[in-house]
Design an enzyme around this catalytic site. Structure first.
Site, mmCIF file in Angstrom:
data_model
loop_
_atom_site.group_PDB
_atom_site.id
_atom_site.type_symbol
_atom_site.label_atom_id
_atom_site.label_comp_id
_atom_site.label_asym_id
_atom_site.label_seq_id
_atom_site.Cartn_x
_atom_site.Cartn_y
_atom_site.Cartn_z
ATOM 1 N N ASP A 83 16.821 -2.028 5.619
ATOM 2 C CA ASP A 83 18.162 -1.524 5.894
ATOM 3 C C ASP A 83 18.632 -2.166 7.200
ATOM 4 O O ASP A 83 17.877 -2.874 7.864
ATOM 5 C CB ASP A 83 18.183 0.009 5.938
ATOM 6 C CG ASP A 83 17.299 0.585 7.030
ATOM 7 O OD1 ASP A 83 16.862 -0.174 7.924
ATOM 8 O OD2 ASP A 83 17.037 1.792 6.999
ATOM 9 N N ASP A 109 15.986 4.153 -3.213
ATOM 10 C CA ASP A 109 14.895 4.402 -2.267
ATOM 11 C C ASP A 109 15.017 5.820 -1.780
ATOM 12 O O ASP A 109 16.111 6.385 -1.787
ATOM 13 C CB ASP A 109 15.015 3.478 -1.039
ATOM 14 C CG ASP A 109 16.116 3.957 -0.104
ATOM 15 O OD1 ASP A 109 17.282 3.665 -0.380
ATOM 16 O OD2 ASP A 109 15.807 4.658 0.875
ATOM 17 N N CYS A 127 -0.878 13.481 -15.593
ATOM 18 C CA CYS A 127 -0.806 12.330 -14.682
ATOM 19 C C CYS A 127 -2.090 11.509 -14.745
ATOM 20 O O CYS A 127 -3.192 12.053 -14.725
ATOM 21 C CB CYS A 127 -0.569 12.817 -13.251
ATOM 22 S SG CYS A 127 -0.432 11.479 -12.050
ATOM 23 N N CYS A 174 -5.383 12.487 -9.608
ATOM 24 C CA CYS A 174 -5.501 13.462 -10.698
ATOM 25 C C CYS A 174 -6.738 13.203 -11.555
ATOM 26 O O CYS A 174 -7.278 14.118 -12.172
ATOM 27 C CB CYS A 174 -4.229 13.442 -11.556
ATOM 28 S SG CYS A 174 -2.813 14.180 -10.705
ATOM 29 N N HIS A 185 -0.430 10.516 -5.159
ATOM 30 C CA HIS A 185 0.016 11.136 -6.417
ATOM 31 C C HIS A 185 1.538 11.112 -6.545
ATOM 32 O O HIS A 185 2.068 10.699 -7.582
ATOM 33 C CB HIS A 185 -0.483 12.581 -6.546
ATOM 34 C CG HIS A 185 0.261 13.345 -7.591
ATOM 35 N ND1 HIS A 185 -0.040 13.267 -8.936
ATOM 36 C CD2 HIS A 185 1.363 14.131 -7.501
ATOM 37 C CE1 HIS A 185 0.837 13.986 -9.630
ATOM 38 N NE2 HIS A 185 1.688 14.528 -8.783
HETATM 39 ZN ZN LIG Z 1 -1.481 12.362 -10.170
#
Ligand SMILES: [Zn+2]
Length: 371
Positions: free
Chosen positions: A91, A269, A307, A312, A338
């Site tokens: 930016d 973003d 996931c 996970c 995650h």
């Molecule tokens: Zn995950």
């Protein structure tokens, strides 16, 4: 080479495609995690590669103050400095100046903006020209023009002034950029105008008249209602060129992503997935939840049953919650892995849905979970 966008699929106004630059390809729609100070907080560039991140956003404001653009430039730009071979977008620093330094610490004039550093109180100045020079030192594959981002709500006079100054600065920024003769780098213009339709339209026309490699919508996702943001997108996007990238700055919540892509956005973003993670807020297919809740104390199940991320696959909510409540630094790191993975996969799913003509199905599922 200059940047190009090939559209490979459409569904309604939504598009999927490939941006090609001197560095390589970016599949769109694409989410860019934010690497504020040279790293996506708690992660390394190796982590980003493992997650499948295509492009990282760097914050000029922070990097120009620490360690300084010259230092980063000497060490190979952000790519060499952080050992990252993917794309980088920076930016211009303007948004941080206006959002971090409100009131007396910022003086805006036609030439640029003078502000006091949040780090040491020293006085610094950004101009349309210096913002280009700094971003070139940082080695950004895509750099943004210095703009004036008015807070919302603002009066029409404030929005009008922001549009005028943004257009005048964009002309100077484009001239500076082109004079550098760095064809491997690209520069995007920014459309302002708040949620005022006619002002947005005028800002779009003035930015297009200058001519950039891509176009961003700034000054949205800054506190206005979702309906107002979507109405502004719907009114502005048809004015932008079909075959150039469209970037919605600062948006990254799951439902916002789906809605913005449905209206024709290619890039976005947001700090939301990473900031959420550090506070224990988990993104999942069933909505977001707070891992600290007591029910997770002995929960022997992953953060999200569906996931496939490396976190996970191995660790239970109970273990991750424990790390979080005892303030182990491992916790924000694993939760960030995650949340970024989950967001990237959501965007891939949205892209596949556009290709398959099934975006409505994804939209209704994400609306049920996050609406
Ligand atoms: Zn995950």
């Amino acid at each position: 080479m200059t940047l190009s966008l090939e559209l490979t699929a459409r569904e309604g106004l939504a598009r999927a495609g490939v941006i090609r630059t001197a560095r390589g390809e970016i599949r769109t729609p694409c989410f860019m995690p934010v690497g504020t100070r040279g790293a996506v907080r708690t992660l390394s560039s190796a982590d980003l590669a493992d997650l499948g991140v295509q492009i990282v956003l760097g914050n000029t404001y922070h990097l120009m103050l620490k360690p300084g653009a010259e230092v980063i430039g000497r060490l190979g730009g952000l790519h060499g400095f952080t050992d990252w071979s993917g794309h980088v977008l920076t930016d211009s620093g303007g948004y941080q100046v206006f959002s971090l330094e409100p009131g007396g610490n910022v003086a805006l004039d036609d030439g640029g903006v003078t502000f006091r550093s949040t780090y040491d109180g020293g006085t610094h100045r950004l101009t349309p020209e210096s913002a280009v020079e700094i971003q070139t030192l940082l080695g950004a594959d895509i750099q943004m023009v210095l703009d004036v981002c008015a807070p919302l709500p603002s009066s029409r006079e404030v929005l009008r002034s922001a549009v005028d100054r943004t257009a005048a600065w964009a002309t100077r920024a484009r001239a500076t950029f082109l004079a550098q003769e760095r064809p491997e780098l690209s520069q995007f213009g920014i459309v302002q105008g708040g949620t005022d339709g006619p002002l947005r339209q005028e800002s779009a026309e003035r930015t297009l008249a200058i001519g950039f490699d891509g176009y961003a919508l700034g000054g949205l996702s800054v506190g206005e209602s979702r309906d107002a943001m979507l109405a502004t997108l719907a009114a502005t996007l048809p004015l932008l060129p079909e075959h150039q990238p469209r970037y919605l700055m600062g948006l990254g919540d799951p439902l916002g992503i789906v809605e913005a892509v449905a209206l024709g956005i290619d890039l976005f973003d947001c700090v939301l997935p990473t900031r959420f993670a550090r506070h224990g807020t988990i993104l999942s297919g069933e909505g977001r939840y707070n891992l600290k809740r007591a029910e997770n104390t002995s929960a022997d199940r992953p953060l999200d049953d569906e996931c496939a991320c490396p976190v996970c696959a191995r660790w239970s909510r109970a273990y991750l919650r424990h790390l979080l409540v005892v303030d182990e630094p491992t916790a924000p790191r694993l939760l960030t892995l995650h949340n970024v993975w989950w967001t990237l996969r959501l965007v891939e799913e949205v892209r596949a849905a556009v290709e398959g003509g099934s975006l409505e199905g994804v939209r209704s599922r994400i609306t049920a979970a996050y609406g």
